[in-house]
Design a protein around this motif. Structure first.
Motif, PDB file in Angstrom:
ATOM      1  N   LYS A 203       3.102 -11.642  -4.461  1.00 48.76           N
ATOM      2  CA  LYS A 203       3.629 -12.868  -3.280  1.00 48.76           C
ATOM      3  C   LYS A 203       5.074 -12.165  -3.245  1.00 48.76           C
ATOM      4  CE  LYS A 203      -0.010 -15.592  -2.000  1.00 48.76           C
ATOM      5  NZ  LYS A 203      -0.259 -17.166  -1.918  1.00 48.76           N
ATOM      6  N   ASN A 204       5.977 -11.840  -2.097  1.00 49.18           N
ATOM      7  CA  ASN A 204       7.115 -11.983  -2.275  1.00 49.18           C
ATOM      8  C   ASN A 204       8.185 -11.276  -2.450  1.00 49.18           C
ATOM      9  OD1 ASN A 204       6.791 -15.010  -1.077  1.00 49.18           O
ATOM     10  ND2 ASN A 204       6.824 -15.490  -3.020  1.00 49.18           N
ATOM     11  N   LEU A 205       7.587  -9.824  -2.629  1.00 52.28           N
ATOM     12  CA  LEU A 205       8.070  -8.300  -3.331  1.00 52.28           C
ATOM     13  C   LEU A 205       9.203  -8.378  -1.626  1.00 52.28           C
ATOM     14  CD1 LEU A 205       5.804  -6.973  -5.787  1.00 52.28           C
ATOM     15  CD2 LEU A 205       7.327  -8.851  -5.898  1.00 52.28           C
ATOM     16  N   THR A 206      10.268  -7.178  -2.210  1.00 53.20           N
ATOM     17  CA  THR A 206      11.022  -6.645  -1.171  1.00 53.20           C
ATOM     18  C   THR A 206      10.053  -5.618  -0.860  1.00 53.20           C
ATOM     19  OG1 THR A 206      12.538  -7.714  -1.841  1.00 53.20           O
ATOM     20  CG2 THR A 206      13.539  -6.206  -0.538  1.00 53.20           C
ATOM     21  N   PRO A 207       9.713  -5.086   0.491  1.00 54.39           N
ATOM     22  CA  PRO A 207       8.885  -4.329   1.108  1.00 54.39           C
ATOM     23  C   PRO A 207       9.649  -2.764   0.776  1.00 54.39           C
ATOM     24  CG  PRO A 207       8.479  -6.180   2.846  1.00 54.39           C
ATOM     25  CD  PRO A 207       9.153  -5.975   1.462  1.00 54.39           C
ATOM     26  N   GLY A 208       9.410  -1.239   0.373  1.00 51.10           N
ATOM     27  CA  GLY A 208      10.309  -0.300  -0.288  1.00 51.10           C
ATOM     28  C   GLY A 208      11.655  -1.095  -1.471  1.00 51.10           C
ATOM     29  N   LYS A 209      11.505  -1.237  -2.180  1.00 52.23           N
ATOM     30  CA  LYS A 209      12.108  -1.576  -3.433  1.00 52.23           C
ATOM     31  C   LYS A 209      10.901  -1.178  -4.624  1.00 52.23           C
ATOM     32  CE  LYS A 209      14.357  -4.868  -6.089  1.00 52.23           C
ATOM     33  NZ  LYS A 209      14.701  -6.106  -7.327  1.00 52.23           N
ATOM     34  N   GLU A 210      12.020  -0.804  -5.330  1.00 53.75           N
ATOM     35  CA  GLU A 210      10.873   0.356  -6.304  1.00 53.75           C
ATOM     36  C   GLU A 210      11.033  -1.360  -7.532  1.00 53.75           C
ATOM     37  OE1 GLU A 210      10.573   4.063  -8.079  1.00 53.75           O
ATOM     38  OE2 GLU A 210      11.755   3.750  -9.618  1.00 53.75           O
ATOM     39  N   TYR A 211       9.433  -1.769  -7.381  1.00 50.72           N
ATOM     40  CA  TYR A 211       8.781  -2.168  -9.111  1.00 50.72           C
ATOM     41  C   TYR A 211       8.125  -1.534  -9.899  1.00 50.72           C
ATOM     42  CZ  TYR A 211      10.584  -6.075  -5.226  1.00 50.72           C
ATOM     43  OH  TYR A 211      11.060  -6.509  -5.100  1.00 50.72           O
ATOM     44  N   THR A 212       8.401  -2.162 -11.367  1.00 54.22           N
ATOM     45  CA  THR A 212       7.236  -0.917 -12.628  1.00 54.22           C
ATOM     46  C   THR A 212       7.059  -2.355 -13.220  1.00 54.22           C
ATOM     47  OG1 THR A 212       9.316   0.620 -12.763  1.00 54.22           O
ATOM     48  CG2 THR A 212       7.588  -0.816 -14.415  1.00 54.22           C
ATOM     49  N   VAL A 213       5.421  -2.679 -13.305  1.00 58.99           N
ATOM     50  CA  VAL A 213       4.760  -3.603 -13.714  1.00 58.99           C
ATOM     51  C   VAL A 213       4.309  -3.329 -14.808  1.00 58.99           C
ATOM     52  CG1 VAL A 213       2.845  -5.148 -13.756  1.00 58.99           C
ATOM     53  CG2 VAL A 213       4.198  -4.304 -11.225  1.00 58.99           C
ATOM     54  N   LYS A 214       4.633  -3.526 -15.642  1.00 58.21           N
ATOM     55  CA  LYS A 214       3.751  -3.118 -17.392  1.00 58.21           C
ATOM     56  C   LYS A 214       3.266  -4.524 -17.912  1.00 58.21           C
ATOM     57  CE  LYS A 214       8.503  -0.862 -18.773  1.00 58.21           C
ATOM     58  NZ  LYS A 214       9.215  -0.494 -19.827  1.00 58.21           N
ATOM     59  N   GLY A 215       2.240  -3.627 -19.250  1.00 62.76           N
ATOM     60  CA  GLY A 215       0.949  -4.799 -18.967  1.00 62.76           C
ATOM     61  C   GLY A 215       0.871  -4.576 -20.819  1.00 62.76           C
ATOM     62  N   ILE A 216       0.258  -5.673 -21.079  1.00 65.60           N
ATOM     63  CA  ILE A 216      -0.611  -5.835 -22.685  1.00 65.60           C
ATOM     64  C   ILE A 216      -1.583  -6.393 -22.485  1.00 65.60           C
ATOM     65  CG2 ILE A 216      -0.132  -5.940 -25.064  1.00 65.60           C
ATOM     66  CD1 ILE A 216       2.817  -5.813 -24.402  1.00 65.60           C
ATOM     67  N   LEU A 217      -2.813  -5.701 -23.320  1.00 66.39           N
ATOM     68  CA  LEU A 217      -4.099  -6.142 -22.669  1.00 66.39           C
ATOM     69  C   LEU A 217      -3.882  -7.584 -23.909  1.00 66.39           C
ATOM     70  CD1 LEU A 217      -6.476  -5.825 -21.264  1.00 66.39           C
ATOM     71  CD2 LEU A 217      -7.895  -4.918 -22.746  1.00 66.39           C
ATOM     72  N   MET A 218      -4.516  -8.693 -23.842  1.00 63.01           N
ATOM     73  CA  MET A 218      -4.801 -10.033 -24.388  1.00 63.01           C
ATOM     74  C   MET A 218      -6.359 -10.125 -24.519  1.00 63.01           C
ATOM     75  SD  MET A 218      -1.425 -10.399 -24.743  1.00 63.01           S
ATOM     76  CE  MET A 218      -1.148 -11.514 -25.438  1.00 63.01           C
ATOM     77  N   ASP A 219      -6.596 -10.016 -25.117  1.00 60.86           N
ATOM     78  CA  ASP A 219      -8.168 -11.232 -26.379  1.00 60.86           C
ATOM     79  C   ASP A 219      -7.707 -12.460 -25.351  1.00 60.86           C
ATOM     80  OD1 ASP A 219      -9.919 -12.951 -27.094  1.00 60.86           O
ATOM     81  OD2 ASP A 219     -10.067 -10.743 -29.218  1.00 60.86           O
ATOM     82  N   LYS A 220      -8.500 -12.972 -24.434  1.00 60.92           N
ATOM     83  CA  LYS A 220      -8.466 -14.869 -24.444  1.00 60.92           C
ATOM     84  C   LYS A 220      -8.772 -15.390 -24.962  1.00 60.92           C
ATOM     85  CE  LYS A 220      -9.220 -17.145 -19.840  1.00 60.92           C
ATOM     86  NZ  LYS A 220      -9.868 -17.709 -18.642  1.00 60.92           N
TER      87      LYS A 220
ATOM     88  N   GLU B 152       4.164  -1.651   0.025  1.00 58.37           N
ATOM     89  CA  GLU B 152       5.116  -1.655   1.710  1.00 58.37           C
ATOM     90  C   GLU B 152       5.312  -3.145   2.465  1.00 58.37           C
ATOM     91  OE1 GLU B 152       1.905   1.348   3.664  1.00 58.37           O
ATOM     92  OE2 GLU B 152       2.230   2.650   2.381  1.00 58.37           O
ATOM     93  N   LYS B 153       4.749  -3.934   2.321  1.00 55.73           N
ATOM     94  CA  LYS B 153       4.297  -5.509   2.361  1.00 55.73           C
ATOM     95  C   LYS B 153       5.259  -6.021   1.760  1.00 55.73           C
ATOM     96  CE  LYS B 153       0.418  -4.298   5.711  1.00 55.73           C
ATOM     97  NZ  LYS B 153      -0.376  -5.551   6.329  1.00 55.73           N
ATOM     98  N   GLU B 154       5.599  -7.601   1.730  1.00 54.11           N
ATOM     99  CA  GLU B 154       5.810  -8.130   0.490  1.00 54.11           C
ATOM    100  C   GLU B 154       4.545  -9.230  -0.018  1.00 54.11           C
ATOM    101  OE1 GLU B 154       6.883 -12.434   2.605  1.00 54.11           O
ATOM    102  OE2 GLU B 154       8.378 -11.045   2.972  1.00 54.11           O
ATOM    103  N   ASN B 155       3.600  -9.034   0.973  1.00 47.82           N
ATOM    104  CA  ASN B 155       2.425  -9.073  -0.376  1.00 47.82           C
ATOM    105  C   ASN B 155       1.052  -9.012   0.010  1.00 47.82           C
ATOM    106  OD1 ASN B 155       3.940 -11.876  -0.112  1.00 47.82           O
ATOM    107  ND2 ASN B 155       2.330 -12.542   1.722  1.00 47.82           N
TER     108      ASN B 155
END
Length: 90
Positions: A36-53, A75-78
Motif C-alpha cells: 500500500k502507498n507505493l508511488t506508481p511508476g517508481k521502481e522498487y525492489t523486494v528482497k526476501g528470506i524464507l523463514m521458519d515460523k 501501476e497503482k499505489e496499492n
C-alpha cells in the motif's frame, strides 16, 4: 499528506496452495507481497528470506538461506506481487 508504505506477506506452497509443503526435491513457495502507498511508476525492489515460523530462524537448503528478489514498477499505489522461493526440500 504522506502515507507510510505498508507491506504484508502470505506464503503458500505452489503445489498444494496451502501453508504446508512436502519435503520433495523441488519445492516452490509463493510469497504474495501486498503493498500500500507505493508511488506508481517508481521502481522498487523486494528482497526476501524464507523463514521458519516455528523457530523464527531462516529456512536453509544446503546450508544456505533461501532467498528471492524481484524488481517491479507498480501501476497503482496499492496492489501485490508474487515472489518465488524455489529449493530442494529434502
Amino acid at each position: 499528506s504522506y502515507e507510510p508504505v505498508e507491506i504484508k506477506t502470505t506464503a503458500t506452497d505452489r503445489e498444494t496452495g496451502t501453508k504446508e509443503a512436502a519435503a520433495d526435491s523441488s519445492v516452490t513457495i509463493i510469497d504474495r507481497v501486498e503493498y500500500k502507498n507505493l508511488t506508481p511508476g517508481k521502481e522498487y525492489t523486494v528482497k526476501g528470506i524464507l523463514m521458519d515460523k516455528a523457530t523464527e530462524e531462516p529456512l536453509k537448503a544446503d546450508g544456505e538461506n533461501i532467498t528471492a528478489e524481484k524488481t517491479f514498477i507498480p501501476e497503482k499505489e496499492n496492489g501485490h506481487i508474487d515472489m518465488e522461493f524455489a529449493f530442494d526440500g529434502r
